[in-house]
Design a protein around this motif. Structure first.
Motif, PDB file in Angstrom:
ATOM      1  N   PRO A  34       7.709  41.603  61.168  1.00  0.00           N
ATOM      2  CA  PRO A  34       8.470  40.411  61.590  1.00  0.00           C
ATOM      3  C   PRO A  34       9.412  39.898  60.498  1.00  0.00           C
ATOM      4  O   PRO A  34      10.534  39.464  60.796  1.00  0.00           O
ATOM      5  N   ILE A  35       8.970  39.954  59.226  1.00  0.00           N
ATOM      6  CA  ILE A  35       9.841  39.523  58.129  1.00  0.00           C
ATOM      7  C   ILE A  35      11.050  40.443  58.037  1.00  0.00           C
ATOM      8  O   ILE A  35      12.183  39.997  57.853  1.00  0.00           O
ATOM      9  N   PHE A  36      10.808  41.744  58.162  1.00  0.00           N
ATOM     10  CA  PHE A  36      11.891  42.716  58.094  1.00  0.00           C
ATOM     11  C   PHE A  36      12.923  42.454  59.188  1.00  0.00           C
ATOM     12  O   PHE A  36      14.139  42.502  58.936  1.00  0.00           O
ATOM     13  N   GLN A  60      18.404  40.645  60.432  1.00  0.00           N
ATOM     14  CA  GLN A  60      19.295  39.822  61.243  1.00  0.00           C
ATOM     15  C   GLN A  60      20.168  38.933  60.364  1.00  0.00           C
ATOM     16  O   GLN A  60      21.352  38.741  60.635  1.00  0.00           O
ATOM     17  N   ARG A  61      19.581  38.427  59.260  1.00  0.00           N
ATOM     18  CA  ARG A  61      20.314  37.518  58.385  1.00  0.00           C
ATOM     19  C   ARG A  61      21.174  38.267  57.374  1.00  0.00           C
ATOM     20  O   ARG A  61      22.271  37.820  57.038  1.00  0.00           O
ATOM     21  N   ARG A  96      15.141  37.847  46.130  1.00  0.00           N
ATOM     22  CA  ARG A  96      15.038  36.406  46.339  1.00  0.00           C
ATOM     23  C   ARG A  96      15.302  36.053  47.796  1.00  0.00           C
ATOM     24  O   ARG A  96      14.648  35.175  48.377  1.00  0.00           O
ATOM     25  N   ALA A  97      16.274  36.741  48.393  1.00  0.00           N
ATOM     26  CA  ALA A  97      16.584  36.492  49.799  1.00  0.00           C
ATOM     27  C   ALA A  97      15.401  36.862  50.686  1.00  0.00           C
ATOM     28  O   ALA A  97      15.069  36.146  51.640  1.00  0.00           O
ATOM     29  N   TRP A  98      14.733  37.997  50.373  1.00  0.00           N
ATOM     30  CA  TRP A  98      13.555  38.409  51.143  1.00  0.00           C
ATOM     31  C   TRP A  98      12.450  37.359  51.022  1.00  0.00           C
ATOM     32  O   TRP A  98      11.792  36.999  52.015  1.00  0.00           O
ATOM     33  N   ALA A 132      10.045  31.117  54.857  1.00  0.00           N
ATOM     34  CA  ALA A 132      10.457  30.358  56.037  1.00  0.00           C
ATOM     35  C   ALA A 132       9.579  30.669  57.237  1.00  0.00           C
ATOM     36  O   ALA A 132       9.361  29.809  58.103  1.00  0.00           O
ATOM     37  N   GLY A 133       9.057  31.894  57.288  1.00  0.00           N
ATOM     38  CA  GLY A 133       8.223  32.277  58.428  1.00  0.00           C
ATOM     39  C   GLY A 133       6.747  32.145  58.171  1.00  0.00           C
ATOM     40  O   GLY A 133       5.930  32.440  59.056  1.00  0.00           O
TER      41      GLY A 133
END
Length: 289
Positions: A106-108, A113-114, A279-281, A287-288
């Protein structure tokens, strides 16, 4: 840069053929790159055995520096990518073989998407190997079971109780819950020693002053469940993972021991510079969470 990357991959894979496969190249091209690097350094960098290629003393030095140089290059590209709005970049992510699909997929999906332009380079290993790769700088982030040593920082992603998996024909298969004392003389089917779950289960038995009777070890969940169904022994899996790998002839039963808990986290080196893609990951993961 290209020749240094080839050297790192030859040492990692232990040979020219496997390195060529991973690099989508030919064995001849890989050999020429190593030869060019050795000519430039003026010393042999690899011991070429019949079965396994290993670094010489000079090769170990070049390998260590190559990891730093390549990591610095990725940091440079990541900073430029951040300046462009993270349209490009590389994330070297290590995933555990147990539970990685449930927690990280789900994180991937949200990350892609972002940040569709960031390449995610995945490596799947047991916890022991992931710690080694993270320590050496070959990974930016890795999924590790808690607790971990102080050299790593972590972001916990989830926790699950660990359940026992019994053959349906086992005398305890109709129980609602189990204690470790119920399994004192029962053969065990465990992950091999490269997996933290192996140590978790065997340590739990010893904490109850019981000697674990290991009948078989494997790195493959499917094979372990086949052994359980065949009556070879009892295994253990995190509850979520066990639900995802249900098999006929295997019964899942909770173990009444709060200490036996599977806690998965993202980890990174405390003293290392964290690339912008990593850092973005982390931001997406938090967030999730």
């Amino acid at each position: 840069m290209r020749n240094l990357r080839v050297l790192v991959e030859v040492i990692r894979q232990g040979g020219f053929t496997d390195a060529a496969r991973v690099l989508f190249s030919t064995q001849s091209t890989v050999s020429k790159a190593i030869k060019a690097l050795e000519d430039e350094m003026g010393v042999p960098l690899l011991e070429r055995g019949s079965r396994h290629v290993a670094p010489t003393a000079a090769g170990a030095i070049v390998h260590r520096q190559a990891l730093r140089i390549l990591a610095a290059r990725e940091d440079l590209l990541s900073e430029i990518a951040e300046l462009k709005g993270l349209r490009r970049g590389l994330l070297r992510l290590g995933l555990p073989r147990v539970g990685g699909d449930a927690l990280f997929a789900p994180i991937f999906a949200r990350f892609r998407q972002r940040y569709p332009g960031i390449e995610v380079q995945l490596s799947e290993h047991g916890s022991a190997r992931l710690r080694e790769l993270l320590h050496s700088g070959e990974l930016d982030l890795a999924g590790l079971l808690l607790p971990v040593s102080d050299e790593f920082e972590t972001q916990e992603l989830g926790r699950e109780p660990v359940d026992a998996l019994l053959p349906a024909s086992h005398r305890l298969a109709t129980r609602d819950s189990l204690r470790f004392s119920d399994l004192a003389d029962t053969p065990l089917v465990l992950f091999d020693t490269g997996f933290m779950l192996h140590a978790m289960v065997t340590d739990a038995f010893r904490a109850h002053r019981l000697t674990p009777q290991v009948a078989a070890q494997s790195s493959q969940i499917g094979f372990m469940l086949e052994l359980v169904a065949a009556g070879i022994g009892v295994s253990f899996l995190p509850r979520l993972v066990a639900h995802m790998h249900r098999r006929e002839g295997v019964v899942q039963i909770p173990v009444g021991d709060p200490a036996l808990e599977w806690r998965m986290a993202l980890a990174w080196r405390r003293e290392a510079y964290l690339p912008h893609a990593a850092r973005a990951w982390l931001d997406v993961a938090r967030a999730g969470a």
